[in-house]
Each structure stands twice: as structure tokens, then as C-alpha cells.
Design an enzyme around this catalytic site. Structure first.
Site, mmCIF file in Angstrom:
data_model
loop_
_atom_site.group_PDB
_atom_site.id
_atom_site.type_symbol
_atom_site.label_atom_id
_atom_site.label_comp_id
_atom_site.label_asym_id
_atom_site.label_seq_id
_atom_site.Cartn_x
_atom_site.Cartn_y
_atom_site.Cartn_z
ATOM 1 N N ASP A 39 25.922 -9.128 13.865
ATOM 2 C CA ASP A 39 27.058 -8.663 12.993
ATOM 3 C C ASP A 39 26.462 -9.269 11.776
ATOM 4 O O ASP A 39 25.878 -10.688 11.573
ATOM 5 C CB ASP A 39 28.478 -9.216 13.155
ATOM 6 C CG ASP A 39 29.243 -8.145 12.433
ATOM 7 O OD1 ASP A 39 29.922 -7.429 12.877
ATOM 8 O OD2 ASP A 39 29.391 -8.463 11.154
ATOM 9 N N LYS A 77 32.568 -14.172 11.357
ATOM 10 C CA LYS A 77 33.067 -13.495 12.426
ATOM 11 C C LYS A 77 32.190 -13.970 13.600
ATOM 12 O O LYS A 77 32.552 -14.199 14.833
ATOM 13 C CB LYS A 77 32.972 -11.948 12.236
ATOM 14 C CG LYS A 77 33.659 -11.277 13.174
ATOM 15 C CD LYS A 77 33.658 -9.584 12.710
ATOM 16 C CE LYS A 77 34.506 -9.199 11.740
ATOM 17 N NZ LYS A 77 34.572 -7.799 11.463
ATOM 18 N N THR A 85 32.642 2.965 9.371
ATOM 19 C CA THR A 85 32.323 4.090 8.371
ATOM 20 C C THR A 85 33.642 4.127 7.513
ATOM 21 O O THR A 85 34.153 5.340 7.874
ATOM 22 C CB THR A 85 31.979 5.323 9.320
ATOM 23 O OG1 THR A 85 32.948 5.362 10.410
ATOM 24 C CG2 THR A 85 30.663 5.124 10.149
ATOM 25 N N GLU A 136 33.385 6.664 20.510
ATOM 26 C CA GLU A 136 34.244 5.938 21.062
ATOM 27 C C GLU A 136 35.726 6.358 20.771
ATOM 28 O O GLU A 136 36.059 6.746 19.779
ATOM 29 C CB GLU A 136 34.016 4.448 20.421
ATOM 30 C CG GLU A 136 34.925 3.579 21.101
ATOM 31 C CD GLU A 136 35.032 3.419 22.346
ATOM 32 O OE1 GLU A 136 33.924 3.057 23.021
ATOM 33 O OE2 GLU A 136 35.767 3.602 23.047
ATOM 34 N N ASN A 162 40.978 12.994 16.942
ATOM 35 C CA ASN A 162 41.627 12.452 15.814
ATOM 36 C C ASN A 162 42.537 13.370 15.109
ATOM 37 O O ASN A 162 43.574 12.894 14.790
ATOM 38 C CB ASN A 162 40.936 11.298 15.142
ATOM 39 C CG ASN A 162 40.630 10.151 15.723
ATOM 40 O OD1 ASN A 162 41.324 9.773 16.906
ATOM 41 N ND2 ASN A 162 40.095 9.223 15.207
ATOM 42 N N PHE A 216 52.860 10.875 21.773
ATOM 43 C CA PHE A 216 52.489 11.065 20.391
ATOM 44 C C PHE A 216 53.486 12.117 19.669
ATOM 45 O O PHE A 216 52.893 12.680 18.668
ATOM 46 C CB PHE A 216 50.948 11.601 20.351
ATOM 47 C CG PHE A 216 49.955 10.489 19.777
ATOM 48 C CD1 PHE A 216 49.947 9.377 20.499
ATOM 49 C CD2 PHE A 216 49.350 10.622 18.615
ATOM 50 C CE1 PHE A 216 49.220 8.203 20.026
ATOM 51 C CE2 PHE A 216 48.491 9.658 18.019
ATOM 52 C CZ PHE A 216 48.342 8.394 18.836
ATOM 53 N N ALA A 260 58.679 10.681 16.075
ATOM 54 C CA ALA A 260 58.870 10.767 14.490
ATOM 55 C C ALA A 260 59.011 9.500 14.019
ATOM 56 O O ALA A 260 59.735 8.419 14.548
ATOM 57 C CB ALA A 260 60.105 11.707 14.368
ATOM 58 N N CYS A 295 41.581 4.235 11.362
ATOM 59 C CA CYS A 295 40.765 5.400 11.863
ATOM 60 C C CYS A 295 41.372 6.818 11.358
ATOM 61 O O CYS A 295 40.899 7.584 10.663
ATOM 62 C CB CYS A 295 40.808 5.414 13.323
ATOM 63 S SG CYS A 295 39.645 4.204 14.068
ATOM 64 N N ARG A 314 44.777 -2.377 8.129
ATOM 65 C CA ARG A 314 44.116 -0.932 7.170
ATOM 66 C C ARG A 314 44.850 0.099 7.174
ATOM 67 O O ARG A 314 45.581 0.455 8.078
ATOM 68 C CB ARG A 314 42.783 -0.752 7.952
ATOM 69 C CG ARG A 314 41.754 -1.773 7.762
ATOM 70 C CD ARG A 314 40.196 -1.344 8.496
ATOM 71 N NE ARG A 314 40.268 -1.412 9.889
ATOM 72 C CZ ARG A 314 39.496 -1.212 10.833
ATOM 73 N NH1 ARG A 314 37.988 -0.737 10.167
ATOM 74 N NH2 ARG A 314 39.438 -1.362 11.976
HETATM 75 P P1 NAD Z 1 35.246 -2.959 11.593
HETATM 76 O O1 NAD Z 1 35.269 -3.106 10.364
HETATM 77 O O2 NAD Z 1 36.265 -4.054 12.418
HETATM 78 O O3 NAD Z 1 33.714 -3.324 12.415
HETATM 79 C C1 NAD Z 1 32.741 -3.042 11.500
HETATM 80 C C2 NAD Z 1 31.659 -4.102 11.653
HETATM 81 O O4 NAD Z 1 30.347 -3.892 11.385
HETATM 82 C C3 NAD Z 1 32.069 -5.452 10.835
HETATM 83 O O5 NAD Z 1 32.219 -6.678 11.486
HETATM 84 C C4 NAD Z 1 30.829 -5.743 9.626
HETATM 85 O O6 NAD Z 1 30.772 -6.804 9.223
HETATM 86 C C5 NAD Z 1 29.692 -4.918 10.650
HETATM 87 N N1 NAD Z 1 28.665 -4.540 9.995
HETATM 88 C C6 NAD Z 1 28.594 -3.861 8.982
HETATM 89 N N2 NAD Z 1 27.249 -3.525 8.383
HETATM 90 C C7 NAD Z 1 26.419 -3.951 9.338
HETATM 91 C C8 NAD Z 1 25.049 -4.182 9.509
HETATM 92 N N3 NAD Z 1 24.302 -3.572 8.638
HETATM 93 N N4 NAD Z 1 24.492 -4.698 10.632
HETATM 94 C C9 NAD Z 1 25.347 -5.236 11.473
HETATM 95 N N5 NAD Z 1 26.672 -5.258 11.362
HETATM 96 C C10 NAD Z 1 27.347 -4.638 10.450
HETATM 97 O O7 NAD Z 1 35.491 -1.429 11.956
HETATM 98 P P2 NAD Z 1 35.761 -0.988 13.463
HETATM 99 O O8 NAD Z 1 37.297 -0.828 13.679
HETATM 100 O O9 NAD Z 1 35.091 -1.699 14.715
HETATM 101 O O10 NAD Z 1 35.103 0.549 13.363
HETATM 102 C C11 NAD Z 1 33.870 0.747 13.745
HETATM 103 C C12 NAD Z 1 33.658 2.089 13.705
HETATM 104 O O11 NAD Z 1 34.064 2.573 15.008
HETATM 105 C C13 NAD Z 1 33.968 3.108 12.757
HETATM 106 O O12 NAD Z 1 33.277 4.191 12.695
HETATM 107 C C14 NAD Z 1 35.496 3.519 13.441
HETATM 108 O O13 NAD Z 1 35.754 4.821 12.808
HETATM 109 C C15 NAD Z 1 34.978 3.785 14.838
HETATM 110 N N6 NAD Z 1 36.078 3.536 15.874
HETATM 111 C C16 NAD Z 1 36.996 2.469 15.578
HETATM 112 C C17 NAD Z 1 37.998 2.339 16.509
HETATM 113 C C18 NAD Z 1 39.056 1.340 16.434
HETATM 114 O O14 NAD Z 1 40.245 1.398 16.999
HETATM 115 N N7 NAD Z 1 38.879 0.274 15.335
HETATM 116 C C19 NAD Z 1 38.245 3.398 17.385
HETATM 117 C C20 NAD Z 1 37.297 4.353 17.703
HETATM 118 C C21 NAD Z 1 36.200 4.544 16.802
#
Ligand code: NAD
Length: 437
Positions: free
Chosen positions: A30, A35, A85, A148, A212, A253, A256, A264, A334
Site C-alpha cells: 500500500d 497503514k 475507486t 468483491e 449494489n 434489506f 426502513a 460503496c 465514509r
Molecule cells: P480503502 O480506501 O479502504 O482502501 C484503498 C487502499 O488503496 C488505501 O489503503 C490506499 O492507500 C490504497 N492505494 C491507493 N492507491 C494505491 C496504489 N497506487 N498502490 C497501492 N495502494 C494504493 O477502500 P476499500 O473500502 O478497501 O475499497 C477498495 C475497492 O474495493 C473500491 O473499489 C471499493 O468500491 C471496493 N469494495 C469495497 C468494499 C467494502 O466493503 N469496503 C466491498 C466491495 C468492494
């Protein structure tokens, strides 16, 4: 198998730890050094039930390591991209900078035969572009899209025992080989009978945002019914129970309340609408605009309800907000409905004190102007009204009699429809809830 995980946030850190638990050798990378420092010590950088234990076990086994240096991924056969994203500032579309940067940083270390696996949630068409870029630099590597579906709060369980595995592949022999490799990665969940869908890139990317969108629609549907219930004196919780008995509808789900938030659903439905616009099919998703509006209206209604129970004004009133996380069993703030409501009430002149079992530090970083207290009792001391905004068990289980001793006035607005109105009213509380008389 040796595996790399790029991006160790809510998704990636859990994925890395779970892959090690499944017996693989995992390196997590990361760009966030603080972190990584925590993870490298075996400490979870966020609250997720079961993750600390899993990290301790996996680090102890020597199969899991974390770092900031991308060169550590060399030698891994499968590379999972798990970076964020988020929504673009001022736009509905997804910001793909992190995905692009992660792939660029990874490319020098991708060897012939490696499989790059996209897990981040992306607009349809992204995988195709990333595959092209991969082919330019390492034509003998393959990209698979493997969305995921984990839920925060159940992320460990959902990763170890997913309810389905979706692989989006490019047709051809390389695709078949990549499927075999991923099957080896997921051998344990597959042996438990996890359903598997092998499909093309476009379908795999759409599965995630379609799922979603469906979930967001289900929540906004029952919240729209709550608006009708409010206008007619009906009870939305009984309505949900009654329609939920129909197996075609189902009760899950269908709660209300204050609606959805988090990192997400809100940004995913907006990015989906933006992408549909680019594809010339925006009409197909215009209903999602309404889903989003219904969801945001609940937050406004919640503030209105708090005002109503305070005899028409919250100016100068002390409001205790129970909950800061976007949902229980997470410290993720968030787009948290709870904090959105707390901030609105603060802006409208209330003296707001927020509490949460796990999310105060994250909330304070994002909303430093709000006041925080460590417990519900401390937040509610001398309060004119209590607002239940996140349904943590400790708030569901509050004793209305004892809790009534700490407040200045026994008024509660149940934003999640989780309290027993009879019990609270019997203890002398004015009880109001979204969608209930
Ligand atoms: P997050 O912000 O918690 O984690 C993203 C991580 O990526 C951060 O730690 C950031 O420092 C790191 N990062 C950014 N640029 C980087 C790079 N160039 N190289 C290495 N690390 C880098 O986000 P998240 O909640 O873990 O979500 C990540 C993705 O998964 C998103 O697309 C989200 O939509 C998807 N997702 C999330 C969940 C969820 O419940 N959180 C569930 C399914 C899918």
C-alpha cells in the site's frame, strides 16, 4: 501459491489476511506508510471483527507480510488490485486514478504467466482498458476481473466463505489458464460448494454494480413506503414484515430508516449512472436517481423529526447522536448518514454530541467541528433529545428507565427502527421513528 495484494484498505487488508489463512504466501503493498506500519506489526488499521486475530495468526505463520515497496510483489503468480475507486470530486463518475497508478506501479514486476486480478469496483469498460495496457507491457500475462462482494462488519467471514465467485475473463486459452490459477487460489471456498460464474469482462464488472444497485433500490423502496406511512399513520415495520413473508420479496434489506451510506453503495450507484450516460443508455438507470434522492431525503426527515419532538426548534438544544459509523460493526464513516444528520443539526444551531463504540477517531478526523463523547450515557447527559442513528447492539439494548435518568428530557428519535416503542413510551419517553406513527 505466492500472491500479492495491491491496496490494503477495508477490502485489501482483509483479502490479504484471508488468503494467508487459506494457506497462500501473501505480500500486501500500500502507498499509505502509516497503514502499512500497523499491518506489518500485525495490527488492524481499522475496526473489523475477526481481523486482528486473523492478522496475528497469519503473521505468526510467516505467510503474510506488508510493505510500501512494490518490488516485493516480484515472484507472486497472482496479483490482486484492491485500491479505492472513490467518487470524483463534483461529479458522479468514479475516480480511476488509483487503479491506473496501481497497475502502472505493478507492471514492471509482472512476469510471463502471471495473473493480474481486479477486485476494485469499477465502471464497465475499465477491465478492457487495463487488459490492453497489461498486454502492451507483458503480453504473456492475463487479467481477470473478480469483483468483491464482502460486507464490512462481516468481511472476514465473507472473504473466507463468499456467497459466489465471479471471474471475468478474455476468451481464449490464456483465460482458461487464468481460471485454473484462480481456482487454486480459491480452492477452499470452491470445495465448500461456493457457486462460481465464469463470464466475460463486461458482465463481471456489471455484476458488482448491478448487485449494489439492487440492494440500494430495496432500501430506498422501503424508505419510500415509510414516507407513505408517515402521511397515512401506517407502520412501515409491520408493512415490511408483511410483504417480507412473500419469498419473492424477502425480509432482508427491507429495514426502513435513515438509509444507506458508506464507501460503496452511494458512490457505486452514482458511478453506474455516469457510466450509463457515457454509453448512451442513461434512461435505463434514471430510477437510480430517485433511489439516491429517497435515500438523501431520509436524512433531512430525520432532522425534521428531531425538531418536531423538540416543539419546533433545535436551536440551542442539546442533541445526543448515537452512532457515527455508516453501519454497526464498522468504524467506516465514509458518507455516514449518522454524521450527515449530526452535522446538519449542528449547522442549524443545536449543540450536538456524537458517540460511537468504534468510529469516533475517524469521525473526528472528518468532522472536527462536532463534539464527541465516549459512551451513550456521556453523550446523552443533559440532552434535550436523543437520536439513534447507527444500530449498534449497545444502543438497541439500552435500558429506557436507566437511560432516562441521564437526559434532561425523555425524547428519542429512532432512526433505525430498532427500539421497542412500547417499552420506551412506558418509561416516559416521547418516541418517534421514521415511517411509524
Ligand atoms: P480503502 O480506501 O479502504 O482502501 C484503498 C487502499 O488503496 C488505501 O489503503 C490506499 O492507500 C490504497 N492505494 C491507493 N492507491 C494505491 C496504489 N497506487 N498502490 C497501492 N495502494 C494504493 O477502500 P476499500 O473500502 O478497501 O475499497 C477498495 C475497492 O474495493 C473500491 O473499489 C471499493 O468500491 C471496493 N469494495 C469495497 C468494499 C467494502 O466493503 N469496503 C466491498 C466491495 C468492494
Amino acid at each position: 501459491m505466492r500472491i500479492s495484494v495491491i491496496g490494503c484498505g477495508y477490502l485489501g487488508a482483509v483479502h490479504a489476511a484471508c488468503m494467508a489463512q487459506l494457506g497462500h504466501e501473501v505480500v500486501g503493498v500500500d502507498v499509505d506508510a502509516s497503514k502499512v506500519a500497523l499491518l506489518a506489526e500485525g495490527k488492524a488499521p481499522f475496526f473489523e471483527p475477526g481481523l486482528p486475530e486473523l492478522l496475528t495468526e497469519a503473521m505468526g505463520s510467516g505467510r503474510l507480510e506488508f510493505g510500501t515497496d512494490m518490488s516485493a510483489v516480484a515472484g507472486a503468480q497472482v496479483h490482486f488490485i484492491c485500491v479505492g475507486t472513490p467518487q470524483k470530486r463534483g461529479e458522479n463518475a468514479a475516480d480511476l486514478r488509483f487503479v491506473d497508478a496501481a497497475l502502472e506501479a505493478l507492471l514492471p514486476y509482472v512476469a510471463p504467466g502471471d495473473v493480474v486480478v481486479g477486485k476494485s469496483t469499477v465502471p464497465v469498460g475499465t477491465a478492457e482498458k487495463l487488459a490492453e495496457r497489461l498486454a502492451e507491457v507483458q503480453p504473456e500475462a492475463t487479467l481477470v476481473w473478480n469483483p468483491e462482494f464482502l460486507r464490512e462488519g462481516f468481511a472476514v467471514q465473507d472473504t473466507l466463505h463468499p456467497d459466489r465467485l465471479v471471474y471475468g475473463i478474455q476468451a481464449g486459452t490464456e483465460g482458461a489458464r487464468a481460471v485454473r490459477l484462480l481456482d487454486e487460489v480459491y480452492a477452499t471456498p470452491l470445495s465448500e460448494g461456493t457457486p462460481q460464474v465464469v463470464t466475460d469482462y463486461a458482465t463481471a464488472q456489471l455484476v458488482k454494480v448491478a448487485a449494489n444497485s439492487f440492494l440500494a433500490t430495496k432500501i430506498s423502496f422501503i424508505n419510500a413506503m415509510a414516507e407513505l406511512c408517515e402521511a397515512t399513520g401506517a407502520d412501515v415495520t409491520q408493512l415490511a414484515d408483511a410483504i417480507g413473508h412473500d419469498a419473492r420479496i424477502g425480509r432482508r434489506f427491507l429495514n426502513a430508516g435513515l438509509g444507506f451510506g458508506g464507501g460503496c453503495l452511494p458512490k457505486d450507484i452514482r458511478a453506474f449512472m455516469a457510466r450509463a450516460g457515457e454509453l448512451g443508455v442513461d434512461q435505463a438507470l434514471s430510477f437510480l436517481r430517485e433511489v439516491d434522492s429517497i435515500n438523501m431525503r431520509r436524512r433531512v426527515r430525520m432532522v425534521d423529526l428531531a425538531r418536531e419532538v423538540c416543539d419546533g426548534s433545535i436551536v440551542g438544544r442539546k442533541v445526543a447522536v448515537l452512532g457515527a459509523a455508516f453501519k454497526p460493526n464498522s468504524d467506516d464513516v465514509r458518507d455516514s448518514p449518522a454524521l450527515s444528520v449530526a452535522a446538519q443539526m449542528g449547522l442549524q444551531g443545536a449543540r450536538v454530541v456524537v458517540t460511537d463504540p468504534e468510529a469516533i477517531a475517524n469521525a473526528e478526523a472528518k468532522w472536527p467541528d462536532l463534539t464527541y463523547a465516549p459512551t451513550a450515557e456521556q453523550a446523552a447527559a443533559g440532552a434535550d433529545v436523543v437520536v439513534l442513528a447507527t444500530e449498534w447492539d449497545q444502543y438497541r439494548d439500552l435500558d429506557p428507565v436507566a437511560f432516562g435518568e441521564v437526559v434532561a428530557a425523555r425524547r428519542i428519535v429512532d432512526g433505525r427502527n430498532v427500539l421497542d416503542p412500547g417499552k420506551w413510551r412506558a418509561a416516559g419517553w416521547t418516541y418517534r421513528a421514521l415511517g411509524r406513527p
